[in-house]
Design an enzyme around this catalytic site. Structure first.
Site, PDB file in Angstrom:
ATOM      1  N   LYS A   3      48.744  39.765  37.801  1.00 30.31           N
ATOM      2  CA  LYS A   3      49.341  39.159  36.625  1.00 30.31           C
ATOM      3  C   LYS A   3      50.866  39.334  36.635  1.00 30.31           C
ATOM      4  O   LYS A   3      51.534  38.839  37.525  1.00 30.31           O
ATOM      5  CB  LYS A   3      48.692  39.747  35.371  1.00 30.31           C
ATOM      6  CG  LYS A   3      47.160  39.811  35.437  1.00 30.31           C
ATOM      7  CD  LYS A   3      46.501  38.471  35.712  1.00 30.31           C
ATOM      8  CE  LYS A   3      44.998  38.457  35.465  1.00 30.31           C
ATOM      9  NZ  LYS A   3      44.189  39.346  36.302  1.00 30.31           N
ATOM     10  N   ASP A  15      44.791  50.267  30.222  1.00 25.28           N
ATOM     11  CA  ASP A  15      45.041  49.041  30.975  1.00 25.28           C
ATOM     12  C   ASP A  15      46.330  48.437  30.428  1.00 25.28           C
ATOM     13  O   ASP A  15      46.372  47.942  29.300  1.00 25.28           O
ATOM     14  CB  ASP A  15      43.862  48.083  30.805  1.00 25.28           C
ATOM     15  CG  ASP A  15      43.999  46.827  31.671  1.00 25.28           C
ATOM     16  OD1 ASP A  15      45.132  46.433  31.991  1.00 25.28           O
ATOM     17  OD2 ASP A  15      42.954  46.242  32.018  1.00 25.28           O
ATOM     18  N   TYR A  69      38.532  42.973  28.182  1.00 24.10           N
ATOM     19  CA  TYR A  69      38.528  41.891  29.174  1.00 24.10           C
ATOM     20  C   TYR A  69      37.103  41.709  29.698  1.00 24.10           C
ATOM     21  O   TYR A  69      36.396  42.680  29.970  1.00 24.10           O
ATOM     22  CB  TYR A  69      39.491  42.245  30.307  1.00 24.10           C
ATOM     23  CG  TYR A  69      39.304  41.442  31.564  1.00 24.10           C
ATOM     24  CD1 TYR A  69      39.329  40.047  31.536  1.00 24.10           C
ATOM     25  CD2 TYR A  69      39.113  42.072  32.785  1.00 24.10           C
ATOM     26  CE1 TYR A  69      39.155  39.307  32.688  1.00 24.10           C
ATOM     27  CE2 TYR A  69      38.943  41.341  33.952  1.00 24.10           C
ATOM     28  CZ  TYR A  69      38.957  39.962  33.893  1.00 24.10           C
ATOM     29  OH  TYR A  69      38.771  39.235  35.041  1.00 24.10           O
ATOM     30  N   ARG A  88      43.467  51.592  56.377  1.00 13.25           N
ATOM     31  CA  ARG A  88      42.707  51.791  55.149  1.00 13.25           C
ATOM     32  C   ARG A  88      43.199  53.036  54.428  1.00 13.25           C
ATOM     33  O   ARG A  88      43.277  53.072  53.199  1.00 13.25           O
ATOM     34  CB  ARG A  88      41.208  51.914  55.439  1.00 13.25           C
ATOM     35  CG  ARG A  88      40.409  52.352  54.218  1.00 13.25           C
ATOM     36  CD  ARG A  88      38.892  52.271  54.430  1.00 13.25           C
ATOM     37  NE  ARG A  88      38.471  52.755  55.721  1.00 13.25           N
ATOM     38  CZ  ARG A  88      38.363  54.037  56.073  1.00 13.25           C
ATOM     39  NH1 ARG A  88      38.703  54.998  55.215  1.00 13.25           N
ATOM     40  NH2 ARG A  88      37.923  54.377  57.271  1.00 13.25           N
TER      41      ARG A  88
END
Length: 393
Positions: free
Chosen positions: A213, A188, A115, A62
């Site tokens: 993406k 972004d 978004y 982690r």
């Protein structure tokens, strides 16, 4: 790494072209095997060299994993940043960033055509936590300035191009507004990808990606990323990444790394195909408006031309016959698969109002119901064109 050859290697790559950095940054061939591609380190923990003696800085996956570290270094190199952070999703990256930089009672400015997932995060999660927000068009510098609350605004959050209306924000000008108010500019960069745009070089403080993406590029992995230049900021984000734990797993990191190696080639083809499809849509009687930053009549064309390498593979258009016709178009395509997401090698079509942006229905951020969004893939252009033509017929 303390090896002087490693430092020389990093210095050489810092001056290299994008394609070279995408392939070589973040990882050197394994010294024991010569492996040129980072292995998938499918381990949760690591043998320590004595109590508190971490080998290579690894103790628990982690906190750090070598495959994820390679991805994070590559992302930083491609965005011209100092530190990268890889997450389990784009929204996990966004939430971690907000918690790292804001406290209850703070304020953020977000796009008025953000978004849908980002809007939902701010409106339904962060607002309940105590973060206030206002929305403003990222293309209107004065409107963004007016939305800022000096002393309270901590984040000016922009997408450029925005999703799904492809609005363009002037990153350099918006950075000035944010910094004047003592806030940070968050960009972004998902729609542009690091290949087409590097916001950190224009004054942004943090770059956000849904690596699902264009970065991954093959619709086979979900992920997110943050990249920064300021090391103090990196420490704050790194603490929260470890504390909140929404990190990219080693296989997801490996897939995203593989995608990044061909990002430049794919983006060129995405742009080539998109420009031809824009030409088709502009002249088609069934289309009332084409929204693409590469069009000279697009309100943000000049800014996009200044801060982007090319104009991207995303197109939005409005159907001249209204909402029902837009829905029928989405159902009729064959090469363009009906589905959410974007940026993969395959072409996708969606109806934002009822799919990715359903969460903003009834708000100031609601999108037109006759809007169609295309993610133009890298298939043969004649097949894409024929598919669009028959779906519009």
């Amino acid at each position: 790494m303390s090896d002087p050859r490693a430092a020389e290697h990093r210095d050489h790559l810092s001056k290299a072209g994008f394609e070279t950095r995408a392939i070589h940054a973040g990882w050197e061939p394994d010294p024991s095997t010569g492996a040129v591609i980072p292995p998938i380190y499918a381990t949760s923990t690591y043998k320590q060299d004595g109590v508190g003696g971490l080998r290579g800085g690894y103790e628990y996956s982690r906190s750090a994993n070598p495959t994820r570290a390679a991805l994070e270094s590559t992302l930083a190199a491609l965005e011209n940043g100092e530190r990268g952070f890889a997450f389990a999703s784009g929204l996990a990256a966004e939430d971690t960033l907000v918690r790292a930089l804001c406290r209850p009672g703070d304020h953020a400015v977000i796009p008025d055509d953000a978004y849908g997932g980002t809007f939902r995060l701010f409106d339904k999660v962060e607002r309940v936590w105590g973060l206030e927000y206002s929305s403003a068009p990222v293309s209107d510098v004065d409107a963004v300035r007016a939305a800022v609350r000096p002393g309270q605004t901590k984040l000016v959050w922009v997408e450029t191009p925005t999703n799904p209306l492809l609005t363009i924000g002037d990153i350099e000008a918006l950075a000035g507004i944010a910094h004047e108010a003592g806030a940070l500019l968050i960009v972004d960069n998902t729609f542009a990808s690091p290949y087409l745009q590097q916001p950190l070089t224009l004054g942004a403080d943090v770059v956000v990606h849904s690596t699902t993406k264009y970065a991954g590029g093959h619709s086979d992995v979900v992920g997110g990323a943050l990249v920064v230049r300021d090391l103090d900021l990196a420490e704050r984000i790194g603490f929260h990444q470890n504390s909140m734990g929404a990190v990219a797993g080693p296989f997801d990191a490996w897939l995203t790394l593989r995608g990044l190696k061909t990002l430049a080639l794919r983006m060129e083809r995405h742009c080539d195909n998109a420009e031809r499809i824009v030409d088709l849509l502009v002249s088609h009687p069934a289309v009332s408006e084409v929204i693409y930053p590469g069009l000279p009549e697009h309100p943000g064309h000049d800014v996009a031309a200044r801060q982007m390498r090319r104009f991207g593979g995303m197109i939005s258009f409005r159907h001249a016959d209204g909402a029902e016709a837009a829905l029928r178009f989405c159902e009729r395509t064959r090469v363009f698969t009906l589905g959410e997401s974007l940026g993969g090698v395959e072409s996708l079509v969606e109806h934002p109002g009822q799919m990715t942006h359903a969460s903003v229905a009834g708000t100031d951020l609601e999108v037109p119901d006759d809007l169609v969004r295309l993610s133009v893939g890298i298939e043969s252009l004649p097949d894409q064109v024929a598919d669009i033509e028959q779906a519009l017929a």
